[in-house]
Design a protein around this motif. Sequence first.
Motif: not given
Length: 219
Positions: A97-99, A122-126, A144-146
Amino acid sequence: MYDIVGVRFKPAGKIYYFDPGDLPIHKDSHVIVETARGVEYGRVVVGRRQVTEDSVVLPLKQVMRVATPEDEMTVEENRVRARQAMVTFREKVAKHRLQMKLVDAEYTFDRNKLIFYFTADGRVDFRELVKDLASVFRVRIELRQIGVRDEAKILGGIGPCGRLLCCSTWMGEFDPVSIRMAKDQSLSLNPSKISGLCGRLMCCLKFENDSYQDQDAMA
């Protein structure tokens, strides 16, 4: 002086420089090199030439070898595996359930690492997602968040000019673009007129900016 060749790992990616050694490397050759990400397959876009010490970042890594037809097959197989991995990634994201929105995935040439590129508001705790993915693929996982400009570069598309996006076809790096550039070129400041598919100011505002500044200086 140092012998160098310039290598790209993506069609419009950044150019990295390597020592060609005594290998028969020419422009448009494909080569195998060691990078910070691992062993990679790339295309030579800058042929062998000599440069001064202050033109490159030392020490230069040496090209491992010229690529073979078998290496090409490995690269294509990696692409297929990466596309399949994207399906699993989306399933795991839904489970946790991650955005986050998956944009692309790729294996390094040696398949020691699988990289997923995603966007999020925003930031995601993955952390748990990474553990889950590592248990499935049995390789090192990197998420990698882009940003939106990088997303457009990866996905490509047609710009307002009717041509393929510059960022996805030939631009190796993004240059800073400001609203001042649009003003100097007497363009409409309507966001819909000066924004690209990414929603940011069009990169092409930068291309002719120096010419307009020179004209202003001469006036």
